[in-house]
Scaffold this motif. Structure first.
Motif, PDB file in Angstrom:
ATOM      1  N   GLN A  61       0.829  -1.211   0.000  1.00  0.00           N
ATOM      2  CA  GLN A  61       0.000   0.000   0.000  1.00  0.00           C
ATOM      3  C   GLN A  61       0.863   1.262   0.000  1.00  0.00           C
ATOM      4  O   GLN A  61       0.600   2.208  -0.744  1.00  0.00           O
ATOM      5  CB  GLN A  61      -0.951   0.013   1.201  1.00  0.00           C
ATOM      6  CG  GLN A  61      -1.998  -1.078   1.153  1.00  0.00           C
ATOM      7  CD  GLN A  61      -2.861  -1.003  -0.095  1.00  0.00           C
ATOM      8  OE1 GLN A  61      -3.182   0.074  -0.580  1.00  0.00           O
ATOM      9  NE2 GLN A  61      -3.236  -2.154  -0.621  1.00  0.00           N
ATOM     10  N   THR A  63       3.997   1.545  -1.012  1.00  0.00           N
ATOM     11  CA  THR A  63       4.712   1.609  -2.286  1.00  0.00           C
ATOM     12  C   THR A  63       3.798   2.123  -3.386  1.00  0.00           C
ATOM     13  O   THR A  63       4.202   2.933  -4.222  1.00  0.00           O
ATOM     14  CB  THR A  63       5.289   0.227  -2.654  1.00  0.00           C
ATOM     15  OG1 THR A  63       6.149  -0.215  -1.606  1.00  0.00           O
ATOM     16  CG2 THR A  63       6.075   0.283  -3.951  1.00  0.00           C
ATOM     17  N   LYS A  64       2.540   1.686  -3.380  1.00  0.00           N
ATOM     18  CA  LYS A  64       1.567   2.175  -4.361  1.00  0.00           C
ATOM     19  C   LYS A  64       1.366   3.677  -4.245  1.00  0.00           C
ATOM     20  O   LYS A  64       1.270   4.382  -5.252  1.00  0.00           O
ATOM     21  CB  LYS A  64       0.227   1.457  -4.169  1.00  0.00           C
ATOM     22  CG  LYS A  64      -0.037   0.365  -5.166  1.00  0.00           C
ATOM     23  CD  LYS A  64      -1.336  -0.337  -4.874  1.00  0.00           C
ATOM     24  CE  LYS A  64      -2.494   0.323  -5.554  1.00  0.00           C
ATOM     25  NZ  LYS A  64      -3.733  -0.474  -5.464  1.00  0.00           N
ATOM     26  N   ARG A  65       1.302   4.180  -3.015  1.00  0.00           N
ATOM     27  CA  ARG A  65       1.141   5.625  -2.804  1.00  0.00           C
ATOM     28  C   ARG A  65       2.322   6.395  -3.387  1.00  0.00           C
ATOM     29  O   ARG A  65       2.139   7.429  -4.031  1.00  0.00           O
ATOM     30  CB  ARG A  65       1.028   5.930  -1.302  1.00  0.00           C
ATOM     31  CG  ARG A  65      -0.371   6.053  -0.824  1.00  0.00           C
ATOM     32  CD  ARG A  65      -0.522   6.609   0.582  1.00  0.00           C
ATOM     33  NE  ARG A  65       0.559   7.424   1.062  1.00  0.00           N
ATOM     34  CZ  ARG A  65       1.160   7.260   2.242  1.00  0.00           C
ATOM     35  NH1 ARG A  65       0.799   6.305   3.054  1.00  0.00           N
ATOM     36  NH2 ARG A  65       2.120   8.079   2.625  1.00  0.00           N
ATOM     37  N   GLN A  67       4.388   5.390  -5.774  1.00  0.00           N
ATOM     38  CA  GLN A  67       4.359   5.267  -7.240  1.00  0.00           C
ATOM     39  C   GLN A  67       3.291   6.169  -7.844  1.00  0.00           C
ATOM     40  O   GLN A  67       3.502   6.780  -8.893  1.00  0.00           O
ATOM     41  CB  GLN A  67       4.120   3.817  -7.647  1.00  0.00           C
ATOM     42  CG  GLN A  67       5.307   2.921  -7.381  1.00  0.00           C
ATOM     43  CD  GLN A  67       5.010   1.461  -7.645  1.00  0.00           C
ATOM     44  OE1 GLN A  67       3.876   1.009  -7.531  1.00  0.00           O
ATOM     45  NE2 GLN A  67       6.048   0.713  -8.001  1.00  0.00           N
ATOM     46  N   ARG A  68       2.141   6.283  -7.198  1.00  0.00           N
ATOM     47  CA  ARG A  68       1.061   7.144  -7.692  1.00  0.00           C
ATOM     48  C   ARG A  68       1.510   8.608  -7.665  1.00  0.00           C
ATOM     49  O   ARG A  68       1.257   9.360  -8.599  1.00  0.00           O
ATOM     50  CB  ARG A  68      -0.202   6.945  -6.859  1.00  0.00           C
ATOM     51  CG  ARG A  68      -1.426   7.593  -7.431  1.00  0.00           C
ATOM     52  CD  ARG A  68      -2.731   7.233  -6.719  1.00  0.00           C
ATOM     53  NE  ARG A  68      -2.626   6.927  -5.316  1.00  0.00           N
ATOM     54  CZ  ARG A  68      -2.809   5.702  -4.792  1.00  0.00           C
ATOM     55  NH1 ARG A  68      -3.105   4.691  -5.572  1.00  0.00           N
ATOM     56  NH2 ARG A  68      -2.703   5.493  -3.490  1.00  0.00           N
ATOM     57  N   ALA A  69       2.208   9.013  -6.605  1.00  0.00           N
ATOM     58  CA  ALA A  69       2.699  10.390  -6.513  1.00  0.00           C
ATOM     59  C   ALA A  69       3.728  10.670  -7.604  1.00  0.00           C
ATOM     60  O   ALA A  69       3.716  11.743  -8.215  1.00  0.00           O
ATOM     61  CB  ALA A  69       3.305  10.651  -5.137  1.00  0.00           C
ATOM     62  N   LYS A  71       3.912   9.166 -10.505  1.00  0.00           N
ATOM     63  CA  LYS A  71       3.180   9.201 -11.773  1.00  0.00           C
ATOM     64  C   LYS A  71       2.454  10.543 -11.941  1.00  0.00           C
ATOM     65  O   LYS A  71       2.493  11.145 -13.017  1.00  0.00           O
ATOM     66  CB  LYS A  71       2.179   8.054 -11.822  1.00  0.00           C
ATOM     67  CG  LYS A  71       1.380   7.999 -13.101  1.00  0.00           C
ATOM     68  CD  LYS A  71       0.369   6.880 -13.074  1.00  0.00           C
ATOM     69  CE  LYS A  71      -0.470   6.933 -14.323  1.00  0.00           C
ATOM     70  NZ  LYS A  71      -1.843   6.594 -14.106  1.00  0.00           N
ATOM     71  N   ASP A  72       1.807  11.010 -10.877  1.00  0.00           N
ATOM     72  CA  ASP A  72       1.097  12.286 -10.941  1.00  0.00           C
ATOM     73  C   ASP A  72       2.053  13.439 -11.235  1.00  0.00           C
ATOM     74  O   ASP A  72       1.763  14.314 -12.048  1.00  0.00           O
ATOM     75  CB  ASP A  72       0.340  12.561  -9.637  1.00  0.00           C
ATOM     76  CG  ASP A  72      -0.825  11.605  -9.416  1.00  0.00           C
ATOM     77  OD1 ASP A  72      -1.218  10.908 -10.381  1.00  0.00           O
ATOM     78  OD2 ASP A  72      -1.322  11.546  -8.275  1.00  0.00           O
ATOM     79  N   GLU A  75       3.104  13.450 -14.856  1.00  0.00           N
ATOM     80  CA  GLU A  75       2.074  14.009 -15.727  1.00  0.00           C
ATOM     81  C   GLU A  75       2.073  15.532 -15.676  1.00  0.00           C
ATOM     82  O   GLU A  75       1.915  16.193 -16.715  1.00  0.00           O
ATOM     83  CB  GLU A  75       0.703  13.454 -15.347  1.00  0.00           C
ATOM     84  CG  GLU A  75       0.529  11.992 -15.708  1.00  0.00           C
ATOM     85  CD  GLU A  75      -0.784  11.406 -15.215  1.00  0.00           C
ATOM     86  OE1 GLU A  75      -1.603  12.144 -14.617  1.00  0.00           O
ATOM     87  OE2 GLU A  75      -0.979  10.198 -15.421  1.00  0.00           O
TER      88      GLU A  75
END
Length: 108
Positions: A61, A63-65, A67-69, A71-72, A75
């Motif tokens: 969980q 690590t996903k946070r 990675q999402r940051a 990625k954002d 962008e």
């Protein structure tokens, strides 16, 4: 250290890494890279104790946070780069249109 102890140690170290994230992209990238090395060692071990599943879920969980940051932020940077490129093209086009000499006849 036995294999169970190694698994626990690796999972604990990866979890500690993600919990030290300071919400910056640079730090997130370093954490992901460090954990990739630890995960490679972890995958070489055959045994996954049942008690580690909760820590693995927490690790996943966090690590996903991160990675999402990342990625954002990627962008956002790409949008800004695209806007800058468009602006430069517009300026370049405007300058190219107005580089010709103009003769003004005063007697006209």
């Amino acid at each position: 250290m036995n294999e169970t102890g190694q698994v626990e140690s690796l999972v604990q170290k990866m979890l500690e890494n993600v919990l030290t994230w300071d919400q910056t992209i640079e730090n997130g990238i370093v954490i992901i890279q460090n954990n990739q090395h630890l995960m490679h060692r972890y995958q070489q071990l055959e045994l996954i104790p049942q008690i580690e599943l909760a820590r693995l879920e927490a690790l996943f969980q966090h690590t996903k946070r991160i990675q999402r940051a990342i990625k954002d932020e990627r962008e956002v940077v790409l949008k800004e780069l695209n806007q800058t490129t468009k602006t430069n093209k517009m300026i370049g086009g405007y300058l190219l249109q107005h580089t010709e000499s103009v003769f003004v006849d005063k007697d006209f």
